[in-house]
Write a protein that holds these residues in place. Structure first.
Motif, PDB file in Angstrom:
ATOM      1  N   CYS A   7      26.454 -86.257 -35.526  1.00 59.75           N
ATOM      2  CA  CYS A   7      26.071 -85.291 -34.498  1.00 59.75           C
ATOM      3  C   CYS A   7      27.293 -84.587 -33.913  1.00 59.75           C
ATOM      4  CB  CYS A   7      25.276 -85.973 -33.393  1.00 59.75           C
ATOM      5  SG  CYS A   7      26.186 -87.254 -32.481  1.00 59.75           S
ATOM      6  N   ASP A  37      27.848 -81.535 -36.217  1.00 58.16           N
ATOM      7  CA  ASP A  37      26.677 -80.781 -36.654  1.00 58.16           C
ATOM      8  C   ASP A  37      26.822 -79.321 -36.197  1.00 58.16           C
ATOM      9  OD1 ASP A  37      24.146 -79.616 -36.999  1.00 58.16           O
ATOM     10  OD2 ASP A  37      23.110 -81.506 -36.621  1.00 58.16           O
ATOM     11  N   PRO A  38      26.833 -78.356 -37.122  1.00 53.37           N
ATOM     12  CA  PRO A  38      27.020 -76.954 -36.728  1.00 53.37           C
ATOM     13  C   PRO A  38      25.852 -76.381 -35.938  1.00 53.37           C
ATOM     14  CG  PRO A  38      26.482 -77.112 -39.061  1.00 53.37           C
ATOM     15  CD  PRO A  38      26.706 -78.511 -38.589  1.00 53.37           C
ATOM     16  N   ASP A  39      24.726 -77.064 -35.943  1.00 53.54           N
ATOM     17  CA  ASP A  39      23.560 -76.588 -35.201  1.00 53.54           C
ATOM     18  C   ASP A  39      23.513 -77.132 -33.775  1.00 53.54           C
ATOM     19  OD1 ASP A  39      22.587 -75.124 -37.384  1.00 53.54           O
ATOM     20  OD2 ASP A  39      21.610 -76.908 -38.224  1.00 53.54           O
ATOM     21  N   LEU A  40      24.574 -77.806 -33.352  1.00 55.02           N
ATOM     22  CA  LEU A  40      24.640 -78.361 -31.998  1.00 55.02           C
ATOM     23  C   LEU A  40      25.879 -77.822 -31.292  1.00 55.02           C
ATOM     24  CD1 LEU A  40      23.816 -82.127 -32.748  1.00 55.02           C
ATOM     25  CD2 LEU A  40      22.225 -80.337 -32.001  1.00 55.02           C
ATOM     26  N   HIS A  45      29.110 -78.695 -28.770  1.00 55.70           N
ATOM     27  CA  HIS A  45      29.896 -79.914 -28.599  1.00 55.70           C
ATOM     28  C   HIS A  45      30.965 -79.778 -27.516  1.00 55.70           C
ATOM     29  CE1 HIS A  45      28.231 -81.106 -32.521  1.00 55.70           C
ATOM     30  NE2 HIS A  45      28.569 -79.893 -32.937  1.00 55.70           N
ATOM     31  N   ARG A  70      14.689 -81.110 -25.129  1.00 53.77           N
ATOM     32  CA  ARG A  70      16.034 -80.529 -25.123  1.00 53.77           C
ATOM     33  C   ARG A  70      16.969 -81.543 -24.477  1.00 53.77           C
ATOM     34  NH1 ARG A  70      15.716 -74.502 -22.774  1.00 53.77           N
ATOM     35  NH2 ARG A  70      14.197 -75.414 -21.339  1.00 53.77           N
ATOM     36  N   SER A  90      26.793 -83.731 -27.705  1.00 49.62           N
ATOM     37  CA  SER A  90      26.339 -82.767 -28.704  1.00 49.62           C
ATOM     38  C   SER A  90      24.902 -82.372 -28.370  1.00 49.62           C
ATOM     39  CB  SER A  90      26.424 -83.379 -30.107  1.00 49.62           C
ATOM     40  OG  SER A  90      27.749 -83.788 -30.405  1.00 49.62           O
ATOM     41  N   ASN A 144      21.332 -79.781 -28.174  1.00 43.71           N
ATOM     42  CA  ASN A 144      20.479 -78.963 -29.040  1.00 43.71           C
ATOM     43  C   ASN A 144      19.953 -77.715 -28.335  1.00 43.71           C
ATOM     44  OD1 ASN A 144      18.531 -79.931 -27.302  1.00 43.71           O
ATOM     45  ND2 ASN A 144      17.382 -81.075 -28.855  1.00 43.71           N
ATOM     46  N   ILE A 184      23.708 -73.623 -27.510  1.00 44.58           N
ATOM     47  CA  ILE A 184      24.853 -74.195 -28.235  1.00 44.58           C
ATOM     48  C   ILE A 184      26.075 -73.278 -28.215  1.00 44.58           C
ATOM     49  CG2 ILE A 184      23.319 -75.527 -29.721  1.00 44.58           C
ATOM     50  CD1 ILE A 184      23.931 -73.554 -31.966  1.00 44.58           C
ATOM     51  N   ASP A 185      25.884 -71.984 -27.985  1.00 44.13           N
ATOM     52  CA  ASP A 185      27.025 -71.059 -27.963  1.00 44.13           C
ATOM     53  C   ASP A 185      27.308 -70.530 -26.563  1.00 44.13           C
ATOM     54  OD1 ASP A 185      27.487 -71.149 -30.782  1.00 44.13           O
ATOM     55  OD2 ASP A 185      25.750 -69.837 -31.071  1.00 44.13           O
TER      56      ASP A 185
END
Length: 361
Positions: A128, A131-134, A136, A244, A267, A269, A272-273
């Motif tokens: 995690c 993970d690029p979809d989370l 951090h 979430r 991390s 969900n 994220i950006d």
């Protein structure tokens, strides 16, 4: 010292090991980390075999670690590869102990025991963290307490109701449900907060949160001193899968019996950006980990010697089940190492002293 040595421990974050040696004591052993020419991390005993100088005070050139005292150079496997004195002889007595290293999930792990027993498959899964979809955030800090006290703290996330009340207090605590289960070597603790008003931190991160939410605070312990938690919320009555939240990595590496290295991360969900949410979480980590939790566990540590001297044992509460089960399992692993050392006629790495600062029951 009474530690479990045959286990994987995090020694550093990757960006801590760059162009110079990094000194860090782990399980009472002075260690030094550095990068080899291919970029791979190496970890050696931080002790030159010549005069016992600190290799970490030296330099790295061409992937070799050079002793600051007399210029001996060592490769990543601990072999002396250059002796600038006399005829340049490099007998095995000039070699340094090296440690198995695995760099994974934005963490540098070492195997502290018998190198022949090191199996990377036993490293906990913290994917995690990368993970690029989370989203951090994370870091490292040092605490002046026994790692077992921190594990006690982490295995009961219900403490947030009191220690972190300004951000995490929930009116659902009076109705919370707990469960503790074991899955192979791991121990899981679950807390559910049904139909609660979002707490202050949730409101700050999720301004569109509904009036009532269901909340979850789960934590999973991996032998020997690493945990992964999941703190999340969803509209009341929703499935947990739609929540979430954030997976928190809390990895503890004993420096000594009274000090611990703490590697942490979050991390998430959602958002994220969003750098604003990054900052909210960084501020929360500073407040919760380096101030609030730190004060509690270091105050417990400061009183542990008095408690032991007077033969006090902790009074148990129902919320202690997960922490006690983890403590018993670590005790068992320590006994296994001592018995193994005894039957193989090899002096044990750890002693039989009782690490009584953790919870018992």
């Amino acid at each position: 010292m009474p530690f479990v040595y045959n286990a994987w421990y995090v020694i550093a974050l990757p960006d801590e090991v760059i162009d110079r040696p990094l000194a860090r004591t782990v399980l009472g052993m002075p260690l030094v980390s550095f990068r080899q020419t291919d970029g791979a991390a190496a970890v050696l005993l931080d002790l030159c075999p010549h005069r016992f100088a600190a290799l970490s005070d030296g330099s790295v050139a061409g992937g070799r670690l050079q002793c600051p005292y007399h210029g001996l150079q060592f490769d990543g496997g601990g072999r002396c590869v250059h002796n600038p004195h006399g005829n340049g002889a490099r007998p095995s007595t000039l070699d340094v102990r090296s440690f198995p290293v695995v760099e994974r999930d934005d963490l540098i792990w070492i195997w502290a025991g018998d190198a022949g027993d090191a199996d990377p498959a036993d490293i906990p899964d913290f994917r995690c963290r990368v993970d690029p979809d989370l989203g951090h955030v994370g870091g490292y800090f040092h605490l002046g307490c026994n790692d077992r006290l921190l594990l006690d703290n982490l295995m009961d996330l219900g403490h947030v109701q009191y220690v972190h009340s300004s951000k995490m207090q929930s009116d659902g605590f009076a109705r919370h449900r707990r469960d503790v289960v074991r899955e192979r070597r791991d121990i899981h603790a679950f807390i559910t907060y049904p139909s609660a008003a979002p707490n202050a931190l949730t409101r700050r991160m999720l301004p569109d949160a509904p009036e009532l939410v269901d909340g979850w605070s789960d934590v999973r312990w991996f032998p020997v001193s690493a945990t992964l938690n999941y703190v999340a919320y969803a509209p009341a009555g929703s499935a947990k899968e739609s929540s979430r939240g954030a997976s928190g990595t809390h990895i503890l590496t004993p420096e000594s019996e009274g000090a611990t290295h703490y590697f942490f991360g979050s991390s998430r969900n959602f958002a994220i950006d969003d750098p604003a949410i990054d900052q909210v979480l960084r501020e929360w980590q500073i407040q919760a980990l380096t101030r609030e939790d730190k004060r509690v566990v270091e105050q417990v540590e400061a009183r542990s010697a008095y408690a032991r001297a007077h033969e006090f044992t902790p009074a148990m509460l129902s919320c202690d089940e997960a922490a006690v089960r983890v403590s018993r399992e670590i005790d068992r692993l320590e006994r296994v190492e001592r018995e193994r050392a005894s039957t193989s006629h090899v002096a044990p790495i750890s002693t039989t002293a009782d690490r009584s600062t953790g919870l018992r029951g």
